[in-house]
Design a protein around this motif. Sequence first.
Motif, PDB file in Angstrom:
ATOM      1  N   ILE A  94       0.833  -1.267   0.038  1.00  0.00           N
ATOM      2  CA  ILE A  94      -0.112  -0.012   0.081  1.00  0.00           C
ATOM      3  C   ILE A  94       0.796   1.273  -0.026  1.00  0.00           C
ATOM      4  O   ILE A  94       0.360   2.316  -0.159  1.00  0.00           O
ATOM      5  CB  ILE A  94      -0.855   0.125   1.039  1.00  0.00           C
ATOM      6  N   GLY A 123       3.240   2.365   2.287  1.00  0.00           N
ATOM      7  CA  GLY A 123       3.480   3.081   3.475  1.00  0.00           C
ATOM      8  C   GLY A 123       5.076   3.166   3.546  1.00  0.00           C
ATOM      9  O   GLY A 123       5.288   4.321   4.263  1.00  0.00           O
ATOM     10  N   SER A 153      -2.699  10.045   2.513  1.00  0.00           N
ATOM     11  CA  SER A 153      -4.018   9.253   2.987  1.00  0.00           C
ATOM     12  C   SER A 153      -4.916   8.655   1.752  1.00  0.00           C
ATOM     13  O   SER A 153      -5.355   7.308   1.936  1.00  0.00           O
ATOM     14  CB  SER A 153      -5.077  10.281   3.734  1.00  0.00           C
ATOM     15  N   MET A 205      -2.750   5.630  -0.372  1.00  0.00           N
ATOM     16  CA  MET A 205      -2.567   4.208   0.674  1.00  0.00           C
ATOM     17  C   MET A 205      -4.198   3.751   0.887  1.00  0.00           C
ATOM     18  O   MET A 205      -4.157   2.574   0.747  1.00  0.00           O
ATOM     19  CB  MET A 205      -1.909   4.769   2.116  1.00  0.00           C
ATOM     20  N   GLY A 206      -5.083   4.861   0.725  1.00  0.00           N
ATOM     21  CA  GLY A 206      -6.442   4.344   1.015  1.00  0.00           C
ATOM     22  C   GLY A 206      -6.931   3.677  -0.544  1.00  0.00           C
ATOM     23  O   GLY A 206      -7.389   2.396  -0.226  1.00  0.00           O
ATOM     24  N   MET A 249      -5.185   0.252  -0.643  1.00  0.00           N
ATOM     25  CA  MET A 249      -5.781  -0.709   0.328  1.00  0.00           C
ATOM     26  C   MET A 249      -7.205  -1.294  -0.111  1.00  0.00           C
ATOM     27  O   MET A 249      -7.480  -2.398  -0.131  1.00  0.00           O
ATOM     28  CB  MET A 249      -5.936  -0.029   1.682  1.00  0.00           C
ATOM     29  N   THR A 278     -10.054   6.766   1.945  1.00  0.00           N
ATOM     30  CA  THR A 278      -8.892   7.179   2.740  1.00  0.00           C
ATOM     31  C   THR A 278      -8.099   5.839   3.382  1.00  0.00           C
ATOM     32  O   THR A 278      -8.821   5.122   3.589  1.00  0.00           O
ATOM     33  CB  THR A 278      -9.111   8.238   3.683  1.00  0.00           C
ATOM     34  N   TYR A 279      -7.097   6.185   3.796  1.00  0.00           N
ATOM     35  CA  TYR A 279      -6.303   5.043   4.566  1.00  0.00           C
ATOM     36  C   TYR A 279      -7.054   4.671   5.743  1.00  0.00           C
ATOM     37  O   TYR A 279      -7.418   3.391   5.942  1.00  0.00           O
ATOM     38  CB  TYR A 279      -4.805   5.371   4.954  1.00  0.00           C
ATOM     39  N   PHE A 315      -8.359   1.005   5.945  1.00  0.00           N
ATOM     40  CA  PHE A 315      -7.827  -0.204   6.919  1.00  0.00           C
ATOM     41  C   PHE A 315      -8.710  -0.366   8.035  1.00  0.00           C
ATOM     42  O   PHE A 315      -8.575  -1.647   8.457  1.00  0.00           O
ATOM     43  CB  PHE A 315      -6.540   0.703   7.529  1.00  0.00           C
TER      44      PHE A 315
END
Length: 235
Positions: free
Chosen positions: A29, A31, A108, A111-112, A115, A139-140, A144
Amino acid sequence: MTIDAATAAPLSTPVLLQLIWLASPALPIGGFSYSEGLEAAIDHGMVHDEHSAAEWLVDQLHLTQSRGDMAVLGQMITAWKARDEARLEALSQWVHATRESAELRLQSEQMGRSMLEWLRNQNAIDDHTIAMCNRCVPTYPLMFALALSRTGAPLDQCLQAYAFGWAENMVQAAIKSVPLGQNSGQRILTKLAQHIAPAVSNALQVTDDTRQAFSPMLAILSAQHETQYSRLFRS
């Protein structure tokens, strides 16, 4: 309300393994490409060795993660389990409103979306859930929380997994950018691990009225990082 197929945990994977999987820096993702203001703090001389890196990250864990993202993450997990879409949309709006720089917002969102794509490739979510996430902008924290809600793990363990994954990424950022050795990184991670349980406990007590994202120095450093001359990280 019963959890439907979109949030039911995979029966073949034990809960602990699911949490370890989600906390892993190997989760695809992105990070590893963010320092969340740490690189800017190094550039300004605020972080320059093992001790200052550890203090910076412990402060960030308590002042930004515990009071903000970890708190909203816990509330989102509860909302996902109840399939409370109105609550999820309200919490998602709070996440958008509290990204204080372009870099933090892009992190955000990137990565979101990564994911969401990972969950989709795992056949973990249905079309209705995907459409709802896209409507909110995935959003992340939102995505998550969805992944964690599927594990069936207790809320405190979900947040501990999230916090440890965050800590590992931040320690790796410190190792690369201060720079530090691997042993220094492990000592910092040990210190952060000792602070995770109280940070989670605090996050679980945060309400809508007490949840906050007030970290002006971090916001300033993040904005300055956008034009920093030399950068290893995207934030």
